[in-house]
Write an enzyme that holds these catalytic residues in place. Structure first.
Site, short mmCIF file in Angstrom:
data_model
loop_
_atom_site.label_atom_id
_atom_site.label_comp_id
_atom_site.label_asym_id
_atom_site.label_seq_id
_atom_site.Cartn_x
_atom_site.Cartn_y
_atom_site.Cartn_z
N HIS A 73 -23.92 52.27 41.43
CA HIS A 73 -24.50 53.79 40.52
C HIS A 73 -24.33 54.88 41.61
CE1 HIS A 73 -26.45 55.56 37.64
NE2 HIS A 73 -27.73 54.79 37.50
N ARG A 119 -20.02 53.62 31.45
CA ARG A 119 -21.25 52.61 32.11
C ARG A 119 -20.62 51.20 31.85
NH1 ARG A 119 -27.53 52.86 32.20
NH2 ARG A 119 -27.00 53.93 34.05
N ASP A 177 -36.21 49.13 42.94
CA ASP A 177 -35.50 49.22 41.55
C ASP A 177 -36.09 48.01 40.89
OD1 ASP A 177 -34.13 49.93 39.21
OD2 ASP A 177 -32.08 49.15 40.49
N GLN A 187 -26.43 58.27 40.61
CA GLN A 187 -28.11 58.05 40.74
C GLN A 187 -28.36 58.14 42.21
OE1 GLN A 187 -30.65 56.89 38.76
NE2 GLN A 187 -31.83 57.94 40.28
N ARG A 196 -30.78 63.95 38.29
CA ARG A 196 -29.65 63.40 37.50
C ARG A 196 -28.75 64.51 36.64
NH1 ARG A 196 -29.16 58.24 36.31
NH2 ARG A 196 -27.24 58.45 36.09
N CYS A 206 -35.18 54.86 40.49
CA CYS A 206 -34.06 55.41 39.58
C CYS A 206 -34.67 55.39 37.96
CB CYS A 206 -32.85 54.81 39.57
SG CYS A 206 -33.08 52.77 39.41
N1 CP Z 1 -31.38 55.55 36.22
C1 CP Z 1 -30.58 55.57 35.01
O1 CP Z 1 -29.32 55.24 35.29
O2 CP Z 1 -31.28 55.50 33.94
P1 CP Z 1 -30.65 54.90 32.51
O3 CP Z 1 -30.40 53.71 32.63
O4 CP Z 1 -31.87 55.56 31.50
O5 CP Z 1 -29.43 55.81 32.27
N1 NVA Z 2 -30.37 48.20 38.57
C1 NVA Z 2 -30.54 48.51 37.34
C2 NVA Z 2 -30.62 50.12 37.44
C3 NVA Z 2 -30.45 50.88 36.00
C4 NVA Z 2 -30.38 52.25 35.85
C5 NVA Z 2 -29.62 47.98 36.30
O1 NVA Z 2 -28.54 47.88 36.63
O2 NVA Z 2 -30.11 47.57 35.33
#
Ligand code: CP
Ligand code: NVA
Length: 312
Positions: A139, A112, A230, A142, A297, A269
């Site tokens: 992502h 990540r 989101d 997701q 997930r 998400c």
């Molecule tokens: N939706 C998602 O990726 O959640 P987290 O940021 O908790 O991993």
């Molecule tokens: N768009 C959000 C998604 C988190 C799972 C971010 O990048 O923070």
């Protein structure tokens, strides 16, 4: 004979629709086969038996962290997790060197990352599969969970209409990548300043023209089968105040849901900001599938991992 190249899972636009379909179908089958089992009991075929997944987090996470860990346990494998700040990359060691070192110790790496380019570089220099667990650009894991959730409740996504309302962000990008691969229509309503990535849109247009953008949320959701939103401020965004002002008209509320198909479902998400991008009545209402979506997930990623390990 040289070994087959690693199967990376970086972005949905890079993958064949047939591979995405294999992953979704495997996820459905695995989930059904272990209904009612304790979470820690491995699937009988143990497709990750003896394998280790390294996970690197440059940003916060709840769902991604726990679901990948649980996924590897259910596949018969194990994980090593580290925050990037605790690693030498946090002190400037090149991602290329990190890729080479981890490739000698583990069987796959999930990252990540703040910068999508770092995910790409990690994959380029790794000799094991690399999985994008969210970057500023996309992502993909997701969206596999989201499509799995839709199909569990409403059947094949092909020919259906999805509507994205709000910020044209990383999660939106992966929906754009998926639409031409799996044949669903995607309407996107964002304010002009927070529009989706133009390269993503151009690529989708080249492939099939299933993606339509507008600044009008009502136009986007009219007749849609699935409404998605989101957070308005993603991790790493530094212009929070401007975002709140520009995105206010894009809140998903009951009136907006009323413009969609009567059987439409709602996805998010998570984490959600109730009262901002979505009202309590919608996210906690009868059309919302967010808890199945969060659970999925785990199921979607098990099959992504199995695909990376060439077990499916
Ligand atoms: N939706 C998602 O990726 O959640 P987290 O940021 O908790 O991993
Ligand atoms: N768009 C959000 C998604 C988190 C799972 C971010 O990048 O923070």
């Amino acid at each position: 004979m040289s070994p087959a190249p690693p199967r990376h899972f970086l972005d949905l636009w890079r993958l064949d629709g047939s591979d995405l379909r294999v992953i979704l179908d495997d996820a459905k089958a695995r989930k059904a086969a272990r209904a009612g089992w304790p979470q820690g009991r491995p699937d009988p075929d143990r497709p990750a038996d003896g394998r280790t997944l390294a996970m690197i987090f440059e940003k916060h996470s709840t769902r991604t962290r726990f679901s990948f860990d649980a996924a590897m346990r259910q596949l018969g494998g194990s994980v090593i997790i580290s925050n990037a700040g605790d690693m030498q990359i946090g002190r400037g060691e090149p991602i290329e060197d990190t890729a080479r070192v981890l490739s000698r110790m583990v069987d796959a790496v999930m990252i990540r990352s703040n910068h999508h380019q770092d995910v790409e570089r990690l994959a380029h220099f790794a000799s094991v599969p690399v999985i994008n667990g969210l970057s500023d650009g996309s992502h993909p894991c997701q969206i596999m969970a989201d499509l799995l959730t839709f199909e569990e409740h409403r059947g094949d996504v092909r020919g259906r209409t999805f509507a994205w309302v709000g910020d044209g962000n990383n999660v939106c990008a992966s929906f754009i990548h998926a639409a031409p691969k799996l044949g669903f229509k995607l309407n996107i309503a964002t304010p002009a300043i927070f529009h989706p990535d133009l390269v993503d849109l151009a690529r989708a247009a080249e492939q099939q023209g299933l993606v339509h953008t507008t600044d009008d949320p009502r136009e986007a959701v009219r007749g849609a089968d699935c409404i998605i939103t989101d957070t308005w401020v993603s991790m790493g965004d530094t212009d929070g105040e401007a975002r709140m002002d520009a995105l206010e008209p894009y809140q998903v509320d009951e009136a907006l849901m009323g413009e969609a198909h009567k059987d439409a479902v709602f996805l998010h998400c998570l984490p959600a900001h109730r009262g901002e991008e979505v009202t309590d009545a919608v996210i906690d209402g009868p059309q919302s599938l967010i808890w199945d979506e969060a659970e999925n997930r785990l199921h979607a990623q098990k099959s992504i991992l199995a695909w990376c390990f060439r077990a499916i």
